[in-house]
Design an enzyme around this catalytic site. Structure first.
Site, short mmCIF file in Angstrom:
data_model
loop_
_atom_site.label_atom_id
_atom_site.label_comp_id
_atom_site.label_asym_id
_atom_site.label_seq_id
_atom_site.Cartn_x
_atom_site.Cartn_y
_atom_site.Cartn_z
N TYR A 124 3.51 25.19 29.91
CA TYR A 124 3.08 25.19 31.50
C TYR A 124 2.41 26.53 32.40
O TYR A 124 1.42 26.24 33.14
CB TYR A 124 3.42 24.27 32.47
CG TYR A 124 4.95 24.74 32.32
CD1 TYR A 124 6.15 24.98 31.71
CD2 TYR A 124 5.40 25.32 33.73
CE1 TYR A 124 6.95 25.63 31.69
CE2 TYR A 124 6.60 26.39 34.15
CZ TYR A 124 7.25 26.66 33.05
OH TYR A 124 8.37 26.92 33.32
N ASN A 159 19.49 20.70 27.02
CA ASN A 159 18.34 20.92 27.77
C ASN A 159 19.03 21.02 29.10
O ASN A 159 18.50 21.83 30.55
CB ASN A 159 17.21 20.82 27.33
CG ASN A 159 16.60 19.64 28.63
OD1 ASN A 159 17.76 19.02 28.32
ND2 ASN A 159 15.79 20.01 29.05
N LYS A 182 12.88 25.65 8.01
CA LYS A 182 13.71 25.51 9.21
C LYS A 182 12.36 24.53 9.52
O LYS A 182 13.31 23.28 9.94
CB LYS A 182 12.87 26.49 10.54
CG LYS A 182 14.51 27.16 11.04
CD LYS A 182 14.22 28.16 12.24
CE LYS A 182 14.23 27.52 13.15
NZ LYS A 182 13.37 28.74 14.47
N SER A 234 10.89 31.93 34.83
CA SER A 234 10.72 30.18 35.15
C SER A 234 10.16 29.90 36.65
O SER A 234 11.04 30.58 37.67
CB SER A 234 12.33 30.05 34.71
OG SER A 234 12.58 29.08 34.96
N LEU A 235 9.87 28.52 36.59
CA LEU A 235 9.33 28.40 37.70
C LEU A 235 10.75 26.47 38.36
O LEU A 235 10.68 26.28 38.85
CB LEU A 235 8.73 27.44 37.67
CG LEU A 235 7.03 28.39 37.20
CD1 LEU A 235 5.44 27.58 37.46
CD2 LEU A 235 7.01 29.81 38.95
N LYS A 252 19.44 26.13 23.53
CA LYS A 252 19.45 24.78 22.84
C LYS A 252 20.61 24.22 21.92
O LYS A 252 20.85 23.55 22.11
CB LYS A 252 17.83 24.10 22.76
CG LYS A 252 16.98 23.91 24.95
CD LYS A 252 15.99 23.83 24.38
CE LYS A 252 15.66 24.14 26.11
NZ LYS A 252 14.20 23.37 25.89
P1 NAP Z 1 12.75 28.24 19.82
O1 NAP Z 1 13.53 26.75 20.05
O2 NAP Z 1 13.17 28.82 20.00
O3 NAP Z 1 11.18 27.15 18.65
C1 NAP Z 1 10.45 28.29 18.58
C2 NAP Z 1 9.17 27.30 17.82
O4 NAP Z 1 8.47 28.53 17.76
C3 NAP Z 1 10.25 27.95 16.46
O5 NAP Z 1 10.06 26.78 15.82
C4 NAP Z 1 9.61 29.14 16.26
O6 NAP Z 1 8.88 29.14 14.76
C5 NAP Z 1 7.63 29.31 16.51
N1 NAP Z 1 7.56 29.87 16.72
C6 NAP Z 1 7.80 31.06 17.52
N2 NAP Z 1 6.63 31.58 17.41
C7 NAP Z 1 5.48 31.88 17.15
C8 NAP Z 1 4.67 32.51 16.05
N3 NAP Z 1 4.20 33.79 16.84
N4 NAP Z 1 3.66 32.08 15.92
C9 NAP Z 1 3.63 30.91 14.95
N5 NAP Z 1 5.39 29.92 15.69
C10 NAP Z 1 6.23 30.84 16.90
O7 NAP Z 1 12.58 27.47 21.53
P2 NAP Z 1 11.66 25.84 22.38
O8 NAP Z 1 13.53 25.45 23.23
O9 NAP Z 1 11.19 24.99 21.49
O10 NAP Z 1 10.70 26.04 23.09
C11 NAP Z 1 9.46 26.27 22.48
C12 NAP Z 1 8.35 26.20 23.93
O11 NAP Z 1 8.36 24.98 24.88
C13 NAP Z 1 8.66 27.37 24.23
O12 NAP Z 1 7.45 27.72 25.21
C14 NAP Z 1 8.95 27.01 25.47
O13 NAP Z 1 8.48 27.15 27.53
C15 NAP Z 1 8.00 25.45 25.68
N6 NAP Z 1 9.17 24.15 26.46
C16 NAP Z 1 8.29 23.59 27.60
C17 NAP Z 1 8.85 22.41 28.27
C18 NAP Z 1 8.08 21.89 29.09
O14 NAP Z 1 9.12 20.76 30.06
N7 NAP Z 1 6.67 21.89 29.24
C19 NAP Z 1 9.46 21.98 27.61
C20 NAP Z 1 10.86 22.53 26.62
C21 NAP Z 1 10.25 23.75 26.50
P3 NAP Z 1 10.22 30.03 13.39
O15 NAP Z 1 10.86 28.57 13.18
O16 NAP Z 1 8.87 30.27 12.83
O17 NAP Z 1 10.80 30.84 14.26
#
Ligand code: NAP
Length: 522
Positions: free
Chosen positions: A464, A339, A405, A269-270, A318
């Site tokens: 990012y 978050n 889901k 994490s950054l 979360k």
């Molecule tokens: P999460 O609640 O675990 O949800 C991840 C989603 O991605 C789930 O719907 C999962 O699908 C899907 N997924 C995971 N691996 C996959 C794969 N190989 N192929 C297809 N679908 C896949 O995670 P989250 O908290 O939403 O975070 C998701 C991403 O957003 C992370 O990379 C995080 O770093 C990023 N993020 C960025 C910011 C930002 O400020 N830029 C903020 C928050 C999060 P299933 O339902 O099928 O398991």
């Protein structure tokens, strides 16, 4: 949070004890029945001169309070003591003490009289309505009744202290803490006596509002009380055994007022880099650390017990974290993912800043109203994105690997769902990836076939790291405008800092710091 009772009688000793307590505690309890004298005004001024942040509790117990009110003899002496005590508590209200402790046994007339005075004087004094049993620990059913009688006065804190005769009595009292927390009522509950020390050790981890500890051995205001040093040793030991790094949670000796990221994994994490640079620029001498968590429930108890001011929550907690908080902000409840956590004196409130960060980032590139957005994913970030889009008048479409889901999310936001395998058939104004597919170190992966990307005018990736994911590079080649996850990251972080500190953070600096780090690693 640690509360040190001041119990000494003589002038110089009181002064020294107050000075030391102000350096190491969060609360100071002026036990006027033990200190003696009529110098409350002077004592409060001394505390305020030593520390502007320490909270003052004014308490004055009568000897007869160990005797149940119904059986207490209504002698003249008892009446005189009661009058004296009321006069002192009224003075505490007039002097704006942070809290006064009033026994339930004083009766509703006395409690309401003090509450009216407080309202009349516009005093900031809050109430602790307390009950002590110096003989035993009644059954949980009985304690719940007493809790209800105390809570009826809507005090800031209910305090129920009993005497443990057996080890099992500790379990009864600890159960009462859970009972109160589920009702969003702050509580101080513990067992006195040698058999009750276990409750004193465990209660801070269960969300007890504060822990009493003495400055010196022999200075106890109640049987079984630990010294501050002993209390710190237990807390550090328990925290370390639970996988909560002691360096993250620090010790209560210097009250922790910092911030922490809870997730697993968190090493990449950054956020610490960004938040610490921002805190420094804002002139706030606090820091933000990471904590790799195995059990989110235990981590949340640690946040309460160690008085950590705020926390960020990331993958995979979360949604799960919501069960452990006292309160959840209205927007966040609708999103269904937290978050950010703010700690208000042990009461934890959950927020979601992802949706704000997401919307602020999207708005920098396009308008949202009446546009269609195909969202890949159905996790926490997809929820935040769908919520923001609907709030701004856009139309989301959910695409997800796990159909069940995806369908649930689409139903909640009243929009269409398609399996991810059908992504090539979808057309929308903007495509948004909210999955971790393509995130460092798997930078050669993308959730979409490059040829399908031509169906979208805009493509956004919430990832990012790297700044330009494979998805974004493929999209650019197809002529799409691309939006990187960095704007969302900076804005969601800035909104967290705003919630924690009440101040506007330096967003430009935060972005610069992250860009520098990412460009270096690319
Ligand atoms: P999460 O609640 O675990 O949800 C991840 C989603 O991605 C789930 O719907 C999962 O699908 C899907 N997924 C995971 N691996 C996959 C794969 N190989 N192929 C297809 N679908 C896949 O995670 P989250 O908290 O939403 O975070 C998701 C991403 O957003 C992370 O990379 C995080 O770093 C990023 N993020 C960025 C910011 C930002 O400020 N830029 C903020 C928050 C999060 P299933 O339902 O099928 O398991």
């Amino acid at each position: 949070m640690i509360c040190i009772p001041i119990t000494s009688g003589s002038g110089r000793k009181v002064l020294n004890d107050i000075k030391r307590s102000c350096q190491i505690a969060d609360f100071i309890e002026l036990r006027m029945d033990l200190i003696g004298g009529e110098n409350l005004d002077e004592l409060i001024s001394i505390v305020r001169r030593q520390s502007r942040t320490i909270k003052i509790i004014v308490t004055c117990r009568r000897k007869e309070e160990a005797v149940p009110a119904a059986r207490a003899k209504r002698t003249d002496a008892v009446e005189r003591n009661k009058k004296k005590k009321m006069a002192l508590l009224k003075q505490a209200v007039e002097l704006n003490a942070d809290f006064i402790d009033i026994e339930l046994a004083e009766g509703s007339k006395a409690i309401n009289e003090l509450k009216s005075l407080c309202a009349q004087m516009n005093s900031r004094t809050q109430f602790i309505v307390s009950h002590h049993n110096f003989n035993k620990t009644p059954s949980l059913i009985e304690l719940k009744k007493i809790f209800g009688q105390c809570a009826r006065f809507k005090p800031a804190v209910v305090k129920i202290v009993t005497t443990a005769r057996t080890i099992e009595d500790n379990l009864v009292i600890l159960n009462l803490i859970s009972f109160a927390r589920k009702r969003s009522q702050n509580i101080i509950s513990l067992c006195m006596g040698g058999q009750g020390v276990i409750s004193r050790m465990i209660a801070p981890f269960m969300g007890n509002f504060l822990s009493f500890a003495t400055l010196h051995k022999g200075g106890q205001s109640a049987p079984g009380q630990f010294t501050v040093q002993q209390m710190n040793r237990f807390k550090n030991l328990i925290s370390a055994k639970r996988g909560m790094s002691a360096s993250v949670l620090s010790s209560c000796n210097t009250p922790v007022k910092n911030y922490v990221l809870l997730g697993n994994p968190v090493g990449h994490s950054l956020s610490p880099l960004m938040h610490n640079a921002a805190l420094k620029k804002m002139g706030i001498e606090e820091n933000y650390s990471v904590c790799c968590v195995q059990d989110i429930g235990l981590a949340i108890e640690g946040i309460r017990g160690m008085n950590i001011r705020g926390a960020s929550v990331t993958i995979p907690f979360k949604v799960a974290v919501m069960d452990y908080l006292n309160e959840i902000d209205r927007n966040t409840l609708e999103i269904g993912a937290v978050n950010t956590i703010c700690n208000h004196n042990g009461r934890l409130k959950g927020y979601n800043t992802d949706w704000l960060g997401f919307i602020l980032a999207l708005k920098q590139s396009m308008t949202i109203k009446n546009k269609t957005f195909a969202i890949i994913g159905a996790g926490g970030t997809a929820r935040a994105a769908a919520y923001g889009i609907v709030k701004e008048g856009g139309l989301p479409i959910i695409l997800n690997r796990t159909r069940s889901k995806g369908r649930i999310l689409a139903k909640e936001f009243n929009c269409s769902f398609y399996p991810l395998s059908d992504a090539g058939k979808i057309k929308a104004d903007c495509l948004i990836n909210t999955t971790p597919v393509g995130m460092f170190p798997h930078i050669d992966k993308s959730p979409m076939n490059p040829a399908s990307l031509a169906a979208f005018k805009y493509v956004m990736d919430v990832i990012y790291n790297p700044l330009r994911t494979k998805l974004l590079m493929d999209a650019e080649k197809q002529g799409c405008s691309i939006i990187s996850g960095i704007e969302m990251f900076v804005n969601q972080g800035a909104e967290q800092l705003k919630l924690w500190t009440g101040k506007e953070p330096p967003r430009t600096l935060m972005k610069k710091i992250i860009l520098e780090r990412l460009n270096k690693s690319e």
